[in-house]
Design an enzyme around this catalytic site. Sequence first.
Site, PDB file in Angstrom:
ATOM      1  CG  ASP A  63     -37.481  32.498   5.195  1.00 52.63           C
ATOM      2  OD1 ASP A  63     -37.695  32.087   6.342  1.00 52.63           O
ATOM      3  OD2 ASP A  63     -36.992  31.808   4.288  1.00 52.63           O
ATOM      4  CB  THR A  96     -32.725  30.247   8.334  1.00 50.93           C
ATOM      5  OG1 THR A  96     -33.850  31.099   8.257  1.00 50.93           O
ATOM      6  CG2 THR A  96     -33.073  28.930   7.720  1.00 50.93           C
ATOM      7  CB  THR A  97     -33.034  34.697  11.174  1.00 49.89           C
ATOM      8  OG1 THR A  97     -33.892  34.618  10.035  1.00 49.89           O
ATOM      9  CG2 THR A  97     -32.476  36.081  11.280  1.00 49.89           C
ATOM     10  CG  ASP A 390     -40.240  29.168   7.249  1.00 50.14           C
ATOM     11  OD1 ASP A 390     -39.756  28.566   6.273  1.00 50.14           O
ATOM     12  OD2 ASP A 390     -39.744  30.199   7.740  1.00 50.14           O
TER      13      ASP A 390
END
Length: 550
Positions: A63, A96-97, A390
């Site tokens: 994550d 997010t990535t 998530d």
Amino acid sequence: MLGGQMPILVLKEGTSREQGKNAQKNNIEAAKAIADAIRTTLGPKGMDKMLVDSIGDIIISNDGATILKEMDVDHPTAKMIVEVAKSQDTAVGDGTTSAVIMAGELLKQAEGLLEQGVHATVIANGYRLAVNEAKKYLEEMALKAKDDKTLKLIAMTALSGKNTGLSSELLSDLVVKAIDAVAEERNGKIVVDTANIKVDKKNGGSVNDTQYISGLLIDKEKVHAKMPSIVKDAKIALVDSALEIKKTEIEAKVQITDPTKIQDFLNQESDTLKLMVEKVHKSGANVIFCQKGIDDIAQHYLAKEGIYAVRRVKKSDMEKLAKATGAKIVTNLDDLSKASLGVAERVEEKRISDDRMTFVTGCANPKAVSILIRGGTDHVVSEIERALNDAIRVVGITKEDGRYLPGGGAVEAELSLKIRNYANSVGGREQLAIEAFSKALEVIPRTLAENAGMDPINTLIQLKAEHEKGQKNNGIDFSINKTGDMNKAGVFDPLRVKKHALESAVEVSSMILRIDDVIASKKSSGGEGPGQMPGGMGGMGGMGGGMPPY
Ligand code: ADP
Ligand code: MG
């Protein structure tokens, strides 16, 4: 005449300063380094990172937000990038990535433009125009639905690559069930408060033993073996003070001269505790959750009255219990009354591996639900917990908005094409920046392909060709390791996640580009007193540091 003048010092001694091109270059490098560090984790075939903190604790995660949070980043610009991941995580819970990789790529593209002499402000303006246009396209491209089948596919996409493996189906079902349970209509709009879903974890068993509880789960057992294990039609008291005799603050000595009085003294203590239990019993409660301790003697009397009691309940759990059962948290036992009690159909102690936990089901407020994560080890349950959070967020968002987009890089490939055409219509110097934005978008499908061991360049060329032919839903289909229709593959991301990721990537990269001066004051070395010279003469400032002026 001015030649011999002393330079004027406006900055404190020891302050470091980087200016102009140099500052810009270093900042871009630092941001790119962060993006590079996490790019291998993107997508379902992304790899994991093992993070070891200063005391040796290990986190294994895929994550982006978690990895960046745990990485001890020092460079100020790199920290700004880490903030992007955090804000994306807080705002929408996923993507997010992608946001960080996109920010890194925007800066990489900007580097080329800066070398060509395009001013940073022009680049930032171009990126702004491009992202505004991109958001419009996203709105147009978004599909509409919020049925459980779609929600499940969105959960599966969010979970993919997060070590949930074969359990993704089960976990997705649980997430959708939980979201459906807590969703409510307010003023004609669906609102999902994901805080109503309590996620607990307990290692042991397998991930497939993860369960949904239509109520609350408290990780505590009843305090006394003689108490009932099941209470039906529970009337619940919540108390945040101890059921104990208060120890005096000052040391007191009680002198008993007559041996027969010892028993009296002890009886008196016991009577006080009995009275406390009486108050609980009189209110009509058959269950009590206490935030503090419960004395052994009080436990005994509670058991005698057939009251199920739990002690040292976490404050956050007390609040959840209050919300779920409608009970009021009281401090003074005298305030316990029928009106302050909460209700639940059932309070029950159940054994989960070697532990016993308390299940509170059929609550007055049915919008309180829990998911209990199981799994072989601590590391497994922790990573499942992150993945599940998530999934809960993205499914919640889609339930609210009912808008989603094809994943697997399809959206980015399509946007890239659209934005390239848009650039031509803008013209001027900004056009170059808009084109750079279009190019930067390709990093998502390219990285997804790369991480799956596919040829990134050929795959991208093929994907672009397909989009030019109008196959706008094509992305990277991992089930066949080829490009394919994401609608058919059932790979979906929420519209809000995609919009937010692009927005924050542009925001941070523009901010970094505009910086041309980094002024860093000397790190303070702790105490100021002259007696506290830092060990060694540490750095340049060491000379001036702790010395008195004369
Ligand atoms: P992020 O932190 O950005 O969410 P992830 O590692 O979760 O990073 O990867 C998200 C990307 O992976 C999205 O672009 C998503 O569409 C894509 N993705 C997820 N599952 C699949 C799948 N089964 N097939 C293709 N792409 C997928
Ligand atoms: Mg994700």
